[in-house]
Design an enzyme around this catalytic site. Structure first.
Site, PDB file in Angstrom:
ATOM      1  N   CYS A  79       0.771  -1.064   0.132  1.00 15.13           N
ATOM      2  CA  CYS A  79      -0.157  -0.031   0.084  1.00 15.13           C
ATOM      3  C   CYS A  79       0.791   1.269  -0.167  1.00 15.13           C
ATOM      4  O   CYS A  79       1.694   1.555  -0.710  1.00 15.13           O
ATOM      5  CB  CYS A  79      -0.877  -0.027   1.209  1.00 15.13           C
ATOM      6  SG  CYS A  79      -2.442   1.198   1.017  1.00 15.13           S
ATOM      7  N   HIS A 187      -3.759  -4.639   0.054  1.00  8.56           N
ATOM      8  CA  HIS A 187      -3.296  -5.347   1.068  1.00  8.56           C
ATOM      9  C   HIS A 187      -3.408  -7.037   0.939  1.00  8.56           C
ATOM     10  O   HIS A 187      -4.469  -7.510   1.189  1.00  8.56           O
ATOM     11  CB  HIS A 187      -4.398  -4.777   2.311  1.00  8.56           C
ATOM     12  CG  HIS A 187      -3.981  -3.380   2.605  1.00  8.56           C
ATOM     13  ND1 HIS A 187      -3.068  -2.961   3.530  1.00  8.56           N
ATOM     14  CD2 HIS A 187      -4.520  -2.282   2.154  1.00  8.56           C
ATOM     15  CE1 HIS A 187      -3.037  -1.538   3.725  1.00  8.56           C
ATOM     16  NE2 HIS A 187      -3.843  -1.317   2.768  1.00  8.56           N
ATOM     17  N   GLU A 189      -2.509  -8.712   3.175  1.00 10.45           N
ATOM     18  CA  GLU A 189      -2.896  -9.116   4.581  1.00 10.45           C
ATOM     19  C   GLU A 189      -4.712  -9.137   4.797  1.00 10.45           C
ATOM     20  O   GLU A 189      -4.930  -9.941   5.843  1.00 10.45           O
ATOM     21  CB  GLU A 189      -2.162  -8.614   5.641  1.00 10.45           C
ATOM     22  CG  GLU A 189      -2.547  -7.003   6.016  1.00 10.45           C
ATOM     23  CD  GLU A 189      -2.153  -6.066   4.993  1.00 10.45           C
ATOM     24  OE1 GLU A 189      -2.356  -5.025   5.429  1.00 10.45           O
ATOM     25  OE2 GLU A 189      -1.484  -6.500   4.038  1.00 10.45           O
TER      26      GLU A 189
END
Length: 207
Positions: A79, A187, A189
């Site tokens: 990001c 992202h 995650e």
């Protein structure tokens, strides 16, 4: 050892948890000695480019990151962390980045149709350039797999290093790669199994 760089901005613990879920231990640290001992480095980031770049400089982590990359150590920016890999950003002024990848960060408002909401938030499909070999971080995923984005700025002037794009009214840079430096605008995650497979592939680079 995987080190998630702590410089005051970023989803540190969600990243650490994502690595744990694939059986990889990650350490959160801003200590130079620990970063130097890392096998792989993660540069996260949430917030404004100028603030993040300043925090890296204040902690002398900008030079350290470049030093470790010059040794061949894999680096993944996520990001805002990806945006920091570039030469400069126009977010709230003009700011200098790490310069590890050629290109600039500009508002997506200059590119996407006016009726689309900004920031761009949500799940979007990845597209891989047909004229390039797939980036090693994408070896476990396929065309049209979806990942989660939250951003108002994107990378331009970086066609040679783009490894994935996404469509949000127009084509936006989703990922880049240059030698052992990688970046994801999205992202991993927060991107479910697809994101975890990207992190897994990153952990295997150089093995």
């Amino acid at each position: 050892m995987i080190v998630i760089i702590d410089y005051g901005l970023g989803n540190l613990f969600s990243l650490k948890s994502a690595f744990a879920s694939i059986g990889e231990q990650a350490v959160i640290s801003g200590e130079k000695d620990i970063i130097r001992r890392a096998d792989r480095i993660l540069l996260p980031g949430v917030g404004a480019f100028g603030d993040a770049a300043l925090k890296l400089r204040e902690r002398a982590l900008d030079g350290l990151i470049k030093e470790e990359v010059s040794k061949g150590k894999p680096l993944l920016g996520i990001c805002l962390g990806m945006q920091l890999l570039f030469e400069s950003s126009e977010e709230h002024g003009c700011h200098t980045g790490l310069g590890l990848i050629e290109g600039q960060i500009k508002p997506i408002a200059e590119t996407v149709p006016a009726h689309l909401k900004i920031p761009h938030i949500g799940w979007n499909a990845l597209h891989f350039p047909e004229d390039k070999e797939k980036s090693p971080i994408f070896k476990y995923i396929k065309e049209q797999d979806c990942v989660y984005f939250v951003h108002s700025y994107h990378a331009v002037g970086c066609k040679e290093t783009v490894t994935a794009t996404t469509e949000y009214g127009s084509e936006l840079t989703a990922a880049v790669g240059y030698h052992q430096v990688y970046g994801c605008q999205f992202h991993p995650e927060k991107s479910g199994l697809t994101g975890l497979n990207i992190l897994k592939a990153f952990c295997e680079i150089g093995d």
